[in-house]
Scaffold this active site. Structure first.
Site, short mmCIF file in Angstrom:
data_model
loop_
_atom_site.label_atom_id
_atom_site.label_comp_id
_atom_site.label_asym_id
_atom_site.label_seq_id
_atom_site.Cartn_x
_atom_site.Cartn_y
_atom_site.Cartn_z
CB SER A 149 67.81 -3.75 25.36
OG SER A 149 67.33 -5.09 25.43
N GLY A 151 71.61 -6.24 21.59
CA GLY A 151 72.51 -6.29 20.44
C GLY A 151 71.91 -5.69 19.19
CG ASP A 301 60.19 -10.98 22.68
OD1 ASP A 301 59.18 -10.27 22.86
OD2 ASP A 301 61.31 -10.50 22.40
#
Length: 623
Positions: A149, A151, A301
């Site tokens: 989302s 890059g 993440d």
């Protein structure tokens, strides 16, 4: 059009999330705002109307209907763009706001979008790095190898010959993000003022999201995160972190070392490298726990695309845009919560949630305690190693949604990180349990950490009321010993620290009592032998030898007593244990003031027993 271009330039110049500055940009020039409102509020409104009709006609109670609507909402967020995707990801770890059925769908929200035009990517690189592509890179592939989302990534080679991955930000991303955040923040403000069922401060949630997204959009910040992560894990030879090339890095361009590896979820490819996938998962779990409980700086993440198995057996971490920090107090609080969970002390567990910031100090905990027992009770009966983390967190989400919980941002990211990690592990081993894998690390921290609060937690873990539990010590040491990097000498020192601490007073008393009993029995037995070997006229009529004393007549069994026998057994079960480790600590034992006190108590106890025995023998009473 000129006003709109001015908004665009102003938003592009924002380096930090500033709600007031964003409001100033868009509130005075409504053209672009109105167009984006139409693009977002119409589909959102249509979805909400459909949801309201489903609820009105009772359709949400039909099997699968609620899940279908939750899936539709997740797909809508993807269609609306990066800011809404990030908002959905933030909500996926907020069980205090989102009902469980939607939570499940949001947790599967993928941050993947098609790539953008390569010419725009090349132009962005040249603009930000202020030089033509060919002056910076020996080679740079125009087509991206992956896109998300924020890059996309291109593969290249620097002038020095180093293989690199070049991440380039989407054109106009900052402008779109700021506009969407402005819209979402105003929607949140309206909901907060008009919908009383929502307990959490949605505006604060959006502001937290805004700060994190702006940090993620700043590739210089990501570069610093990667370098800090690399330094923290330099000692770990099984972890790889890309080197950052600062001369080819800017706010919108990030150039880092290229690693040839395969995703952990691609089991066949991992095995073809000659690597055991389970070993990679174990490295990842231990590294995540070390990030969380030791460094307090963790990768929030760890999805499959950000974890690679390398041919040399290392696990490589990528993408450091989403990192988070956990304070020392919170780390200690999390370990204490685990101790109370394992000990089934749900009353203290509920107070831990207050200390960790989940509950306000004035919240009535009485109805929450049985709710915790319902969630954790059966799982604990099965044992920590068999607890299903996803199932437990799902059940806990229901409790958090029902009671006035407010999930701290750091915890939301921890849960998201662990659930993602467990998902990767389950693709490798369907029977994997992350709590079972994590408990040895918790045990090691509990045994080795000198933090006063954890010393108290260790006491709670080892004592059942006022009774010292050798089985708990044995299980704890066994769990800690399963850690490959266990510091055995440090662990032995911690055992001694505990023995001579205030918390070890009861254990010292048990040791003194046990030594007195055995030495008294031994001395009485020795006196009997001496008397029996004397000529009969000189023999003293010793009486009262119990069967228990006879059973323990072997001199070699002097140390075979509780709790010394238990302590020796626990020590001997440690991998790499040698008697020299204990012998080398004898000087310390001799110097300890409590050793002298214990010796005096033993002498006093033996003297008292000797006097009593002598009085009884003189009086002709059985000794």
């Amino acid at each position: 059009m000129d006003e709109e271009l001015g908004d665009f330039i102003e938003a592009a110049g924002l380096n930090e999330y500033d709600p007031a500055a964003i409001t100033k940009i868009y509130s005075g020039h409504p053209q672009r705002l109105l167009r984006r409102l139409w693009q977002t509020l119409v589909p959102i409104g249509l979805f909400l109307i459909g949801l309201a009709l489903d609820k009105l006609f009772g359709l949400l109670n039909q099997p699968g209907r609620a899940h279908s609507r939750a899936r539709e909402f997740t797909e809508l967020l993807v269609d609306l763009g990066p800011a809404f995707i990030k908002a959905g990801q933030a909500l996926s770890s907020r069980p205090d706001i989102v009902p469980p059925v939607l939570l499940e769908e949001l947790s599967q929200l993928q941050d993947q979008l098609p790539g953008f035009d390569s010419d725009l990517a090349m132009a962005c690189i040249e603009e930000d790095l202020e030089a033509p592509i060919e002056e910076i890179y020996e080679q740079l592939e125009k087509e991206p190898i992956s896109a998300a989302s924020l890059g996309q990534v291109h593969k290249g080679v620097l002038k020095g010959g180093q293989k690199v991955a070049v991440k380039v930000q989407r054109p106009g991303l900052r402008e779109q993000i700021t506009l969407d955040l402005y819209i979402v923040r105003n929607i949140a403000g309206w909901l907060k003022s008009n919908v009383r069922l929502i307990r959490s401060d949605l505006v604060a949630l959006i502001d937290e999201l805004g700060r994190r997204v702006f940090e993620e959009m700043d590739y210089i910040n990501e570069a610093s995160n990667a370098e800090q992560f690399r330094i923290l894990h330099t000692h770990n030879k099984r972890i790889a972190v890309p080197q950052i090339y600062r001369e080819a890095t800017s706010r919108r361009v990030l150039t880092m070392e290229w690693f040839d590896g395969v995703k952990l979820t691609n089991l066949d490819s991992v095995k073809r490298l000659g690597i055991d996938p389970n070993e990679m998962v174990e490295i990842g779990v231990n590294c995540s726990l070390q990030q969380l409980l030791e460094h307090g700086f963790f990768h929030a993440d760890p999805h499959p695309g950000n974890l690679l198995a390398l041919p040399d057996g290392r696990l490589c971490y990528l993408d450091f845009g989403m990192m988070s920090e956990v304070s020392r107090e919170s780390r200690t609080g999390l370990i204490q919560a685990v101790v109370h969970l394992v000990n089934r002390n749900f009353s203290k567990l509920s107070r831990d949630f207050v200390q960790l910031g989940f509950l306000a100090e004035d919240v009535n905990l009485e109805p929450i305690i049985p709710a915790f027992e319902n969630v954790f009770g059966q799982a604990i009966e099965m044992g920590v190693s068999r607890m299903d983390f996803k199932s437990v967190t799902d059940d806990l989400s229901g409790v958090m949604y029902k009671f006035p919980f407010k999930v701290p941002p750091y915890y939301a990211l921890i849960i998201r990180s662990l659930i993602t990690l467990e998902g990767i592990a389950l693709s490798v081993d369907p029977d994997f349990k992350i709590l079972g894998a994590a408990y040895p690390y918790f045990a090691q921290r509990l045994m080795e950490d000198k933090d006063p609060q954890l010393r108290q937690s260790l006491k709670e873990m080892l004592f059942d009321g006022d009774i010292f539990s050798w089985s708990r010590l044995e299980n704890l040491v066994a769990s800690a010993a399963s850690q490959a990097h266990l510091d055995l000498e440090s662990l032995l020192d911690q055992v001694l620290d505990f023995l001579f601490s205030i918390n070890g007073g009861i254990l010292r008393e048990q040791l003194v009592e046990a030594v007195i009993k055995r030495l008294d029995a031994f001395s009485w037995q020795t006196l009997q032998k001496i008397s029996s070997n004397l000529p009969k006229p000189l023999q003293y009529p010793l009486k009262g030898i119990t069967s228990k004393t006879k059973e323990n007549s072997d001199d070699a069994e002097l140390l075979d007593l509780e709790p010394i026998r238990q302590l020796i057994r626990v020590m001997q079960n440690l991998p790499g244990f040698k008697a020299e480790l204990v012998i080398s600590r004898l000087p310390r034992l001799i110097r300890e003031p409590d050793t002298h006190k214990m010796g005096l108590k033993v002498a006093q106890g033996l003297a008292e027993r000797g006097v009593v025995r002598l009085v009884k023998l003189t009086a002709g009473v059985s000794a």
